[in-house]
Motif scaffolding. Sequence first.
Motif, PDB file in Angstrom:
ATOM      1  N   UNK A  45      28.901  45.118  31.706  1.00 22.41           N
ATOM      2  CA  UNK A  45      27.607  45.785  32.363  1.00 22.41           C
ATOM      3  C   UNK A  45      26.377  45.776  31.134  1.00 22.41           C
ATOM      4  N   UNK A  46      25.245  44.865  31.851  1.00 24.38           N
ATOM      5  CA  UNK A  46      24.407  44.545  30.852  1.00 24.38           C
ATOM      6  C   UNK A  46      23.659  46.005  30.322  1.00 24.38           C
ATOM      7  N   UNK A  47      23.584  47.045  31.116  1.00 23.66           N
ATOM      8  CA  UNK A  47      22.723  48.204  30.704  1.00 23.66           C
ATOM      9  C   UNK A  47      23.487  48.831  29.559  1.00 23.66           C
ATOM     10  N   UNK A  48      24.735  48.363  29.233  1.00 25.48           N
ATOM     11  CA  UNK A  48      25.741  48.766  28.129  1.00 25.48           C
ATOM     12  C   UNK A  48      25.736  47.983  26.973  1.00 25.48           C
ATOM     13  N   UNK A  49      25.847  46.592  27.341  1.00 28.39           N
ATOM     14  CA  UNK A  49      26.033  45.556  26.228  1.00 28.39           C
ATOM     15  C   UNK A  49      24.607  45.524  25.471  1.00 28.39           C
ATOM     16  N   UNK A  50      23.455  45.262  26.228  1.00 26.51           N
ATOM     17  CA  UNK A  50      22.353  44.992  25.637  1.00 26.51           C
ATOM     18  C   UNK A  50      21.775  46.181  24.716  1.00 26.51           C
ATOM     19  N   UNK A  51      21.661  47.219  24.930  1.00 25.27           N
ATOM     20  CA  UNK A  51      21.392  48.339  23.979  1.00 25.27           C
ATOM     21  C   UNK A  51      22.314  48.468  22.877  1.00 25.27           C
TER      22      UNK A  51
ATOM     23  N   UNK B 144      31.326  51.842  19.141  1.00 24.44           N
ATOM     24  CA  UNK B 144      30.927  53.225  19.557  1.00 24.44           C
ATOM     25  C   UNK B 144      29.770  53.437  20.498  1.00 24.44           C
ATOM     26  N   UNK B 145      28.888  52.741  20.254  1.00 18.61           N
ATOM     27  CA  UNK B 145      27.650  52.791  21.131  1.00 18.61           C
ATOM     28  C   UNK B 145      27.919  52.474  22.595  1.00 18.61           C
ATOM     29  N   UNK B 146      28.996  51.489  22.818  1.00 23.77           N
ATOM     30  CA  UNK B 146      29.336  50.985  24.016  1.00 23.77           C
ATOM     31  C   UNK B 146      30.241  52.260  24.739  1.00 23.77           C
ATOM     32  N   UNK B 147      31.003  52.827  23.889  1.00 24.99           N
ATOM     33  CA  UNK B 147      31.830  53.996  24.410  1.00 24.99           C
ATOM     34  C   UNK B 147      30.962  55.043  24.861  1.00 24.99           C
ATOM     35  N   UNK B 148      29.795  55.581  23.883  1.00 23.72           N
ATOM     36  CA  UNK B 148      28.924  56.404  24.275  1.00 23.72           C
ATOM     37  C   UNK B 148      28.265  56.423  25.720  1.00 23.72           C
ATOM     38  N   UNK B 149      27.694  54.899  25.836  1.00 23.98           N
ATOM     39  CA  UNK B 149      26.990  54.923  26.895  1.00 23.98           C
ATOM     40  C   UNK B 149      27.634  54.506  28.207  1.00 23.98           C
ATOM     41  N   UNK B 150      29.146  54.411  27.977  1.00 17.09           N
ATOM     42  CA  UNK B 150      29.798  54.166  29.051  1.00 17.09           C
ATOM     43  C   UNK B 150      30.216  55.733  29.539  1.00 17.09           C
ATOM     44  N   UNK B 151      30.037  56.662  28.558  1.00 17.02           N
ATOM     45  CA  UNK B 151      30.379  58.068  29.006  1.00 17.02           C
ATOM     46  C   UNK B 151      31.806  58.369  28.660  1.00 17.02           C
ATOM     47  N   UNK B 152      32.259  57.521  27.937  1.00 18.37           N
ATOM     48  CA  UNK B 152      33.908  57.558  27.446  1.00 18.37           C
ATOM     49  C   UNK B 152      34.763  56.916  28.326  1.00 18.37           C
ATOM     50  N   UNK B 153      34.175  56.530  29.372  1.00 21.30           N
ATOM     51  CA  UNK B 153      34.981  55.796  30.411  1.00 21.30           C
ATOM     52  C   UNK B 153      34.914  54.241  30.370  1.00 21.30           C
TER      53      UNK B 153
END
Length: 267
Positions: free
Chosen positions: A72-78, A57-66
């Motif tokens: 992408x490290x900026x998505x995976x790491x946080x 769910x955090x990945x989906x949120x950081x990717x903007x639902x796309x």
Amino acid sequence: MLQKHNAEAHMIQYRNGLHCTARILKTEGIKGLYRGATPSFVGIAVEGSLFFGIYSQTKVYLQGGVQSGEPRPQVIIPSAAFSGAIISFVLGPTDLIKCRMQIQGTDSLVPKSSRYSSPLDCALKTVKAEGVKGIFRGGCATLLRESIGNVVFFSVYEYVRYHMHSNIKANSSNHRNLVDIGVGIASGGLGGVAFWLTVLPLDVAKTLIQTNPDKNCPRNPFGVLSSGWIEGVLYSLGATVSRAFPANAATIVAWELALKMLGIKRD
């Protein structure tokens, strides 16, 4: 067991994982190998549900639902660090109970009158002796282990998975299923090995903090690591890494299979 007994003085010294297993079987029988298993099962069940759900769910949120195919490290790491931090509050108490139940079976320094009869008995006695905060002893080390370790785990898992799928072509749905399982085994197993190679010292510190009979013992994992920890890491390295690959491979395959059965699309 290897972490605790080989990192402190006056403890039983095990040469390796096989020697530890043989001695437990000799002194306690098969049931000794499963000492402390109940809190582990409970912790793993709750952890798995929370962990993968929060990460996804955090990945989906950081990717903007796309959805994006390439990791992408900026998505995976946080996403990994956040999910690891959250589950550390579940794993901390269950790990403490598991470790205390495990060491009492072979620890000659623990009198029979002071031993725990069950995981619940361990939890109640810990709270009675140390207060509610006692059940969370080693929480800092657990949080660091899970946050840092899962960043490494998911980074390896996502990149290995992406590149393997990019280079393997399946000609039928049956072949695709076999490919998915194979990729899950490889990516999950390698991610698990990377996790433990990275955070094993923190795990040793956590174990030493949680099993120290002195309730006022130092809680800073880095302070604990400054002395006497290397033996615990070296002696437990083989057993930990050999367990990491199959355990995490099975976890990832089960997770991906569950997603497929539920009709949830992956990146």
